[in-house]
Design a protein around this motif. Structure first.
Motif, short mmCIF file in Angstrom:
data_model
loop_
_atom_site.label_atom_id
_atom_site.label_comp_id
_atom_site.label_asym_id
_atom_site.label_seq_id
_atom_site.Cartn_x
_atom_site.Cartn_y
_atom_site.Cartn_z
N UNK A 67 64.79 50.25 82.57
CA UNK A 67 65.35 50.38 83.72
C UNK A 67 65.95 51.40 84.66
N UNK A 69 64.89 54.47 86.68
CA UNK A 69 63.62 55.13 87.90
C UNK A 69 62.60 55.11 86.98
N UNK A 70 62.52 56.60 86.53
CA UNK A 70 61.44 57.27 86.11
C UNK A 70 60.96 57.23 85.59
N UNK A 71 60.77 55.99 84.74
CA UNK A 71 59.62 55.03 83.79
C UNK A 71 59.31 54.42 83.99
N UNK B 123 72.74 54.69 89.74
CA UNK B 123 71.36 54.46 89.60
C UNK B 123 70.06 55.57 89.35
N UNK B 124 70.38 56.35 90.25
CA UNK B 124 69.57 57.62 90.09
C UNK B 124 70.52 58.46 91.39
N UNK B 176 57.37 53.21 95.03
CA UNK B 176 58.03 54.08 93.82
C UNK B 176 57.54 53.21 92.58
N UNK B 178 57.18 52.97 89.64
CA UNK B 178 57.73 53.14 88.44
C UNK B 178 59.15 52.42 88.35
N UNK B 179 59.67 51.39 90.29
CA UNK B 179 60.56 50.66 90.42
C UNK B 179 60.33 49.77 90.74
N UNK B 300 68.76 42.22 85.94
CA UNK B 300 68.85 43.25 84.78
C UNK B 300 68.54 42.67 83.88
#
Ligand SMILES: Cc1ncc(C[n+]2csc(CCOP(=O)(O)OP(=O)(O)O)c2C)c(N)n1
Ligand SMILES: [Mg+2]
Lengths: 157, 554
Positions: A67, A69-71, B123-124, B176, B178-179, B300
């Motif tokens: 979950x 974001x950077x993974x 979330x970020x 992105x 990784x998203x 999720x």
């Protein structure tokens, strides 16, 4: 039970804090953590050994990691063909009378003396963790004064 | 352009038309750019007001809410509101000033590690270190906040970056690597779910905020009608399904309707959509829906199988998956006996309270509902007022019930109402408040009056921190420890801010006061002096099975 998970992440500032924070916030235990750049300098591998009581917790850990974001990817080595190793450096007592016995032992484990100063030798050993454990037990009788270990790193086949 | 202008231009390109905030030393360049900006800026009286207003704006409109604060204390004042948005998956972008980039880490004046502080509640988050990154960061922030499971994103911008010059380059696309949120459910899983539904005899749809954020309310209604299943919702799911529908069970859980809790306990199939099996909903998890198979639909993956066992997990967007399910269900289950049983439960355990000569808080909410035809946007504070609003205001549309669910933040309702009104100026917006909670962000009266944001505040004034008092009454032998709370004279207080105050002490004055409140073109506080020791029932004691309710009525 211990599980090895490899996490490919964006090599960005704050990523380690995000991963570490996830574990501490949810009360998961990290047994070891090794981080380094991959072939591509904009990504890093984190090899994490986690203590998870059951499958459900392990699943949650993987989902929570994904979950972030950077993974980029999460690989669980639990049921996957892989190699894993750990490197240790140990300071042990070194005397002329123990020299041969120590060298025989080190040979058996493919370990070396990398540096010597006075009555102390620094030993380097690489291996799977159970081998390392055996070696450390055997080294005990020489007197281990200090020990550092990298934690496990792993690569899927 | 300098960084601050680039930020403004980027916000405009993201469709921002209104934002909330408060100035300070490290956002001076941004405020200078705001001076010429077409974006409507609402100056609140506290940064917490700004972040809750952005949150309320987002909940009411479905757009991303935006707030702005200076470094250090300005940013830390946002923290509660960011955590609040995070717990309820609300898309907001919070922009904070930061000390000059070369001073970061020096304990500079008004420095706080904002990305560090907000990491576990966003979330970020971004710290912008190069002005050339700014457009991309803004694009990514809005994208991350509003896609997948929505949530708050923080952009921390050092003041020297705000002043640096560079060319404005708007990234065409967000990429992105990784998203990648999953939007479409796995076809095999959807087939499995369809089969389970067809063969069920006692299905219940259990729905949450995910229906609202994915705009799946229409699909939900079609599904409920197609499979003839009753629908229960969480606090966050209020408005996802019309309260007046014959299949509506109302809210479930700790203060849910008894019939919803009994229906869930008797069900043979739970279809959970956009809900996360929170402990306030499930009670003791091992006794939650003990005889049911569980289908869990959520965007999720980490929400699935977190708190309960799940038989058929489906990851994806609620609207897409409900649409797919509608197509896949070939055989409708026969639920006629079940619907009869559920109707029996509704008759046997109706939601009720004992009315009398004094003003009952439930009566006030019922009257507000009647007077507004159930069409107002209702925000709430936290405590008994929140539960009474949830139980007694009968909503029919999504995005009309705005309440702090996951975090339970007192002081949320009023600034959230302000944000909702800015987003939906043609709607009547009412904060159903408690006398304790309203005092937590009362300063925003000035913001409302100054900007002519006409919201209505209905205080269910019981003289207590009522919900805590209720727990002390029931579980601490009535030892009322520090829950009796005094309040200012709300009428005078309203007047001193330039708003209107009305005090109501008699039952017969309740409805006229509501009518008056609705007719006045100003911010209005109505101070309803309600029965001080009224309790919220039904109630499931914490950690109990949800069918083990305290009813309260002898
Ligand atoms: C910021 C914050 N502090 C404390 C609480 C704990 N709390 C929950 S309900 C409540 C009482 C609220 O009192 P009031 O606003 O008068 O509402 P009532 O229950 O009387 O309707 C308190 C103190 C909270 N939810 N939020
Ligand atoms: Mg109160």
């Amino acid at each position: 039970m211990k599980h090895t998970i490899s996490v490919l992440v964006e090599n960005k500032f704050g990523v380690l804090a995000r991963v570490a924070g996830l574990f501490s916030a949810r009360g998961y235990n990290i047994a070891s953590l090794a981080v380094s750049e991959t072939l591509a300098p904009d990504t890093s591998y984190m090899t994490i050994v986690v203590e998870a009581e059951d499958e459900k917790i392990l699943e949650q850990i993987k989902k929570q990691l994904n979950k972030l974001i950077d993974v980029i990817t999460v690989t669980d080595f639990t049921n996957k063909e892989h190699v894993d190793r750990e490197l240790i450096l140990a300071k042990v007592n070194y005397s002329a009378k123990d020299k041969t016995r120590l060298e025989i032992l080190l040979n058996k484990y493919g370990a070396n003396i990398v540096e010597r100063k006075g009555s102390v030798a620094v030993i380097e050993a690489v291996g799977k963790q159970d081998r390392i454990r055996e070696l450390l037990l055997a080294l005990d009788k020489f007197g281990v004064k200090e020990l550092v270990r990298t934690g496990r790193i792993a690569l899927a086949l | 352009m300098i960084g601050a202008q680039i930020l403004m231009e980027s916000l405009i390109r993201e469709g921002v038309t209104a934002m909330f905030g408060y100035p300070g030393g490290q956002v001076l360049p941004i405020f200078d750019a705001l001076y010429d900006s077409p974006i409507k800026f609402i100056l609140t009286r506290h940064e917490q007001g700004a972040v809750h207003a952005a949150d309320g704006y987002a909940r009411a409109t479905g757009k991303v809410g935006v707030c702005l604060a200076t470094s250090g204390p300005g940013a830390t004042n946002l923290v509660t509101g960011i955590a609040n948005a995070y717990m309820d998956s609300i898309p907001i972008v919070a922009i904070t000033g930061q000390v000059k980039s070369f001073l970061i880490g020096n304990d500079a004046f008004q420095e706080a590690d904002v990305t560090g502080i907000t990491r576990p509640i966003t979330k970020y988050n971004f710290l912008v270190k190069d002005v050339r990154d700014l457009t991309r960061v803004v694009r990514e922030a809005f994208y991350i906040a509003s896609t997948g499971r929505p949530g708050p994103v923080v952009i921390d911008i050092p003041s020297d970056i705000q002043q640096q010059n560079t060319e404005f380059v708007w990234p065409e696309k967000v990429a992105i690597r990784s998203y990648h949120p999953t939007y479409f459910g796995h076809p095999g899983q959807i087939k499995k779910a369809a089969k389970l539904i067809s063969s069920s005899k006692k299905p219940v749809l259990y729905v949450g905020g995910g229906i609202i954020s994915s705009a799946a309310h229409q699909a939900l209604r079609e599904l409920a009608e197609k499979i003839q299943a009753p629908v229960t919702w969480t606090l966050m799911g209020i408005g996802a399904f019309p309260s007046a529908h014959p299949f509506a069970l109302g809210m479930l859980g700790m203060h849910g309707t008894a019939y919803a809790n009994h229906a869930v306990t008797a069900a043979d199939l739970i279809i959970a959509v956009g809900a996360r099996f929170d402990d306030r909903v499930t009670g003791r998890t091992d006794t939650f829906a003990p005889t049911a198979k569980i289908i869990h639909i959520d965007i999720d993956p980490s929400s699935i199988s977190k708190n309960t066992r799940v038989d058929v997990p489906i990851v994806g967007d609620a609207k897409n998956i409900l649409g797919e399910l509608l197509e896949q269900i070939k055989k409708r289950p026969d639920t006629s006996a079940w619907l009869k049983e559920v109707d029996g439960l509704k008759k046997k355990y109706p939601l009720r309270y004992k009315d009398g000569d004094k003003i009952k808080p439930q009566y006030v909410v019922e009257q507000i509902c009647e007077a507004t035809g159930g069409e107002a946007i209702i925000t709430t504070e936290v405590g008994q007022n929140q539960m009474w609003a949830a139980q007694w205001y009968k909503h029919s549309h999504p995005r009309t019930f705005i309440s702090s669910g996951g975090l339970g933040t007192m002081g949320f309702g009023f600034p959230a109402a302000m944000g909702a009104k800015v987003g939906c100026p043609d709607k009547t917006v009412i904060d159903i408040a408690g006398d304790g909670s309203i005092q937590m962000n009362i300063q925003e009266l000035a913001t409302c009056v100054c900007n002519k944001i006409n919201v209505k505040i209905a205080i269910l004034n019981n003289g207590y921190l009522g919900m805590v008092r209720q727990w002390q009454e029931l579980f601490y032998k009535k030892r009322y420890s520090h829950v009796c709370i005094t309040s200012p004279d709300f009428v005078k207080l309203a007047e001193s801010y330039g708003a209107v105050g009305i005090k109501v002490t008699k039952k017969e004055d309740v409805r006229p006061a509501i009518e008056k409140m609705l007719s006045i073109e100003n911010t209005v506080i109505v101070d309803f002096r309600v029965e001080p020791e009224e309790n919220v029932y039904p109630m499931v004691p914490a950690g109990e099975a949800i069918n083990k309710m305290i009813e309260g009525l002898a």
